[in-house]
Design an enzyme around this catalytic site. Structure first.
Site, short mmCIF file in Angstrom:
data_model
loop_
_atom_site.label_atom_id
_atom_site.label_comp_id
_atom_site.label_asym_id
_atom_site.label_seq_id
_atom_site.Cartn_x
_atom_site.Cartn_y
_atom_site.Cartn_z
N GLU A 192 29.07 -8.71 18.40
CA GLU A 192 28.58 -7.53 18.75
C GLU A 192 28.06 -7.32 19.88
O GLU A 192 26.83 -7.23 20.32
CB GLU A 192 27.34 -7.20 17.74
CG GLU A 192 26.75 -5.70 17.56
CD GLU A 192 25.78 -5.42 16.58
OE1 GLU A 192 25.12 -4.43 16.81
OE2 GLU A 192 25.03 -6.55 16.16
N LYS A 238 32.03 -5.71 16.28
CA LYS A 238 30.76 -4.55 15.85
C LYS A 238 30.76 -3.77 17.05
O LYS A 238 30.11 -4.73 17.95
CB LYS A 238 29.72 -5.20 15.19
CG LYS A 238 28.69 -3.84 14.48
CD LYS A 238 27.63 -4.50 13.74
CE LYS A 238 26.65 -3.43 13.52
NZ LYS A 238 25.67 -3.77 12.33
#
Length: 297
Positions: free
Chosen positions: A177, A214
Site C-alpha cells: 500500500e 492497495k
C-alpha cells in the site's frame, strides 16, 4: 481452512475488502466518528476495548457476510482477540466466509524526498509465523507519497517489495500500500511515477509469486489497468484516502477490475448510540453501495 479457496475468493469475489485495522494513532478519531468521545476512556487498554467492540459489532452483524465483503484487514491486536467467542481470523472465514488479512506496518518515518517510508518492523518474521498459525491469508503494509518525487517514490516501492518478499516467504499474500495523499497538487504525476516503479519491480518478482496492491483512486479512470492485468497481481484494491464515501464510490466505479478496501468510508454513519436495527440498516446500505461500486467496472 484452505488457502486455495481463499485465493479463489480474493481473485474472483464480487465484493470488497473491509479495512478494520485502525491502530493506536487513528483509533481516537475512529471512535469519535462512531459517537464515543475521549471522556469515555482513560487508558489505551480501554480505548482498544471500545474499538474492538465497534469492530465486533460490525463483523457479527447479519449484513456483514462473505457474499459482499470478501476480505477484512485486521489490526495485530484484533488477530489476538475473539469475535463472538472465536479467534478473530477463524470467525471471519468459518462463520462469515470473509478472508482475513493482517496490518503489519508499525507506522511511518518522518518525510524525506516527498515520501514517508515505513518504520522498521522488528520481530516481523515472528509476527508472520503467528499469523500463519492464526489462519491469516495475507498482510497489508502502508507507506505514504506526498509529492511527485521520483527518488522518493522509487524508495517507497523498493521498500514495499522488500517487505512483500518477506511476507511471501511465509506463504502469505502481501497487500502493498504505497498511498498517494489525495490533496497534493502533483497527484497525477505521482501516479505515473508510482505505476512505472511498480511495473519495474513486478518484472523483477520471482516467477509464480503473486502480490496485491492497495492504491489511492487515480485522477484518470483505469490508469492502473496495466497493474490490474498483470499476471503476478492477484487483485488491485483502492483506499478511500479521505474522499467521502460518495466520491470514493463514484471514482471507484470508473476503474475496471479495481475493488474497494475502505476504512473510514465503511464506518461512516455508524454510531454507538444506534439500536441494533438502525446499525444493521446503516451498515447494510453502506456495504451495498461499496460493493456495487466495486463490481461496477
Amino acid at each position: 481452512m484452505s488457502n486455495v479457496d481463499q485465493a479463489a475468493k480474493i481473485r474472483a469475489g464480487q465484493g470488497f475488502i473491509a479495512a478494520l485495522d485502525q491502530s493506536g494513532g487513528s483509533s481516537p478519531k475512529a471512535l469519535r466518528l462512531y459517537g464515543i468521545e475521549e471522556d469515555r476512556y482513560s487508558s489505551d487498554a480501554e480505548m482498544f476495548d471500545l474499538i474492538h467492540g465497534m469492530r465486533e459489532r460490525i463483523v457479527t452483524s447479519p449484513v456483514f457476510t462473505g457474499e459482499k465483503v470478501i476480505g477484512a484487514i485486521l489490526f495485530e491486536q484484533t488477530m489476538d482477540r475473539e469475535f463472538d467467542g472465536m479467534p478473530a481470523a477463524q470467525f471471519l472465514w468459518e462463520k462469515k466466509g470473509v478472508v482475513p488479512f493482517l496490518k503489519i506496518d508499525k507506522g511511518l518515518e518522518a518525510a524525506a524526498n516527498g515520501v514517508q517510508l515505513m518504520k522498521p518492523m522488528p520481530g516481523l518474521d515472528a509476527t508472520l509465523a503467528r499469523a500463519v498459525e492464526m489462519g491469516i491469508f495475507g498482510t497489508k503494509e502502508r507507506s505514504v507519497i506526498g509529492a511527485a518525487n521520483a527518488e522518493g517514490i522509487e524508495a517507497i516501492v523498493a521498500q514495499q517489495f522488500e517487505v512483500g518478499r518477506q511476507v511471501l516467504a511465509h506463504g502469505l499474500i502481501p497487500i502493498l500500500e504505497p498511498e498517494i495523499t489525495i490533496s497534493i497538487p502533483d497527484k497525477a504525476e505521482a501516479e505515473a511515477m508510482l505505476r512505472d516503479a511498480i511495473l519495474k519491480h513486478l518484472d523483477a518478482l520471482e516467477e509464480g509469486k503473486e502480490i496485491m496492491l492497495k492504491l489511492t483512486l487515480p485522477e484518470q479512470a483505469n490508469f492502473y489497468q496495466p497493474l490490474v492485468d498483470h499476471p503476478q497481481v492477484m487483485r488491485v484494491v483502492a483506499l478511500s484516502g479521505g474522499y467521502s464515501r460518495e466520491e470514493a464510490n463514484a471514482r471507484l466505479a470508473q476503474n475496471k477490475g479495481v475493488i474497494a478496501s475502505f476504512s473510514r468510508a465503511l464506518t461512516e454513519g455508524l454510531s454507538d448510540q444506534q439500536s441494533q436495527e438502525e446499525f444493521d440498516a446503516t451498515l447494510g446500505a453502506t456495504i451495498d453501495s461499496i460493493r456495487d461500486a466495486s463490481v461496477a467496472g
